[in-house]
Write an enzyme that holds these catalytic residues in place. Structure first.
Site, mmCIF file in Angstrom:
data_model
loop_
_atom_site.group_PDB
_atom_site.id
_atom_site.type_symbol
_atom_site.label_atom_id
_atom_site.label_comp_id
_atom_site.label_asym_id
_atom_site.label_seq_id
_atom_site.Cartn_x
_atom_site.Cartn_y
_atom_site.Cartn_z
ATOM 1 N N ASP A 57 -9.417 10.785 19.004
ATOM 2 C CA ASP A 57 -9.746 9.883 17.633
ATOM 3 C C ASP A 57 -10.336 10.971 16.956
ATOM 4 O O ASP A 57 -11.597 11.263 17.112
ATOM 5 C CB ASP A 57 -10.720 9.054 18.085
ATOM 6 N N SER A 121 -1.842 12.980 -1.389
ATOM 7 C CA SER A 121 -0.856 11.972 -1.673
ATOM 8 C C SER A 121 -0.839 11.744 -3.275
ATOM 9 O O SER A 121 -1.606 12.133 -3.865
ATOM 10 C CB SER A 121 -1.342 10.456 -1.222
ATOM 11 N N TYR A 152 -7.708 4.474 -1.142
ATOM 12 C CA TYR A 152 -6.818 5.293 -0.468
ATOM 13 C C TYR A 152 -6.587 6.564 -1.620
ATOM 14 O O TYR A 152 -6.793 7.701 -0.973
ATOM 15 C CB TYR A 152 -5.487 4.882 -0.213
ATOM 16 N N LYS A 156 -8.257 10.729 -0.779
ATOM 17 C CA LYS A 156 -7.251 11.905 -0.921
ATOM 18 C C LYS A 156 -7.928 12.810 -2.010
ATOM 19 O O LYS A 156 -7.907 13.886 -1.724
ATOM 20 C CB LYS A 156 -6.093 11.276 -1.201
ATOM 21 N N ASN A 181 6.043 9.396 -1.630
ATOM 22 C CA ASN A 181 6.705 8.335 -0.844
ATOM 23 C C ASN A 181 7.820 8.975 0.036
ATOM 24 O O ASN A 181 8.917 9.050 -0.281
ATOM 25 C CB ASN A 181 7.596 7.657 -1.947
ATOM 26 N N LYS A 203 14.920 -5.691 5.610
ATOM 27 C CA LYS A 203 15.273 -6.960 4.800
ATOM 28 C C LYS A 203 16.736 -7.087 4.651
ATOM 29 O O LYS A 203 17.298 -8.136 4.676
ATOM 30 C CB LYS A 203 14.442 -6.838 3.644
ATOM 31 N N THR A 224 9.629 1.959 -11.072
ATOM 32 C CA THR A 224 10.219 2.817 -10.540
ATOM 33 C C THR A 224 9.223 3.888 -9.539
ATOM 34 O O THR A 224 8.138 3.878 -9.581
ATOM 35 C CB THR A 224 10.443 3.999 -11.792
#
Length: 326
Positions: A57, A121, A152, A156, A181, A203, A224
């Protein structure tokens, strides 16, 4: 002077990107690799018996000290995260990731680590620069003035600054990439942490296998994004760690698509057309986001180049095999 094999730590090795990074390092001929993750080893997405696999951890300082002991290079990918559905509903958990990077930096400094990579990110980018689908691609300087994704994104951005100051104050050679992404095989595609490419594959496959030819899309489908194939991500990550560039940099595709077009791509792969239901109340993130790759081309002479249709076909085939066999 004889070549000394670097001892490499991959933190978060049981996750999607971490597992692929370990695989890539092995394929490059590295033999001294320590892989660490908070998940029990049997739950890792990819496991490699020829590396040292550890269940730690890394939010705990003593675990970080054990993980970094004897290591010369650290890739810190460890994070409690997921797609937009997860990060919009678990902001406190995302903020607590600061414990991982704080303790990892302290441990790396104390262990004499030579190079330290931190996975940031595109969620660090200012929200007011992502208000339209046809936005200008995000340059690295667009993170300031700061207005990142709540929870988040703030964690970062803070951790990016922490890397900078550990470099300036303690001489720890840090590198920071802002991932856009990332998608591919051997990752989550169900359960609430999956990102859009894997979710769309799941899906469409569910519709194909069940015969119910409809799909729910979060938002109106006009938002987008650019999506980065995993092989490009791991290549860029290793190139950045070994470069002389010390500031945060985008690692992301510049191929901008609407979510509707992402569904089109998956439908074409599956050979099916579905009725679309738009859930306007679901988490959907910013209106538009794309990676400006000017800086990475200037510094590394490279940019992610896997076409979305190519990467999505590989991803779809893997998810289909998992679902069909289950």
């Amino acid at each position: 002077m004889a070549y000394i094999e670097p001892a490499i730590l991959v933190a978060g090795a049981g996750g999607f990107i971490g597992g692929h990074l370990v695989k890539s390092l092995l394929e490059a001929g590295h033999t001294c690799i320590r892989a660490v993750d908070v998940k029990p080893i049997h739950e890792w997405y990819q496991r490699f018996p020829q590396v040292e696999n550890c269940h730690f951890d890394l939010s705990l300082r003593e675990a970080c000290a054990a993980a970094t002991q004897g290591m010369s290079q650290v890739y810190n990918l460890a994070s409690d995260m997921g797609g937009m559905g997860f990060i919009e509903n678990n902001r406190a958990a995302c903020m607590l990731n600061v414990l991982i990077n704080t303790h990892m930096l302290m441990a790396a400094r104390d262990a004499g680590v030579e190079r330290f990579f931190y996975a940031s990110s595109a969620c660090v980018y200012a929200a007011d620069k992502q208000l339209t689908p046809d936005l200008t691609a995000l340059r690295e300087e667009d993170a300031y003035p700061a207005m990142p994704e709540d929870g988040y994104g703030w964690e970062k951005l803070f951790s990016e600054r922490l890397c900078r100051h550990f470099r300036e104050d303690f001489g720890l050679n840090t590198r920071v990439a802002r991932y856009h992404n990332v998608y591919g095989s051997h990752g989550t595609y169900q359960g609430g942490r999956e990102k859009a490419p894997a979710a769309m594959c799941r899906k469409v496959i569910e519709a194909r296998l069940s015969g119910r030819h409809e799909i729910e899309i979060w938002g109106d489908g006009q938002q987008t994004r650019s999506f980065t194939y995993i092989d490009d991500c791991t290549k860029g990550t290793q190139m950045l760690l070994h470069s002389d560039f010390a500031e945060p940099i985008n690692i992301g595709s510049s191929e901008l698509v609407t979510i509707n077009h992402l569904v089109d791509i998956v439908e074409d792969i599956a050979g099916i057309k579905l009725n679309r239901r738009y859930n306007l109340d679901a988490p959907k993130g910013v209106r538009g986001r794309n990676s400006d790759n000017t800086l990475i081309q200037q510094t590394l002479g490279w940019q992610p180049n896997t076409a979305l249709a190519v990467g999505m076909e590989r991803t779809y085939r893997w998810i289909y095999d998992q679902m069909a066999s289950a």
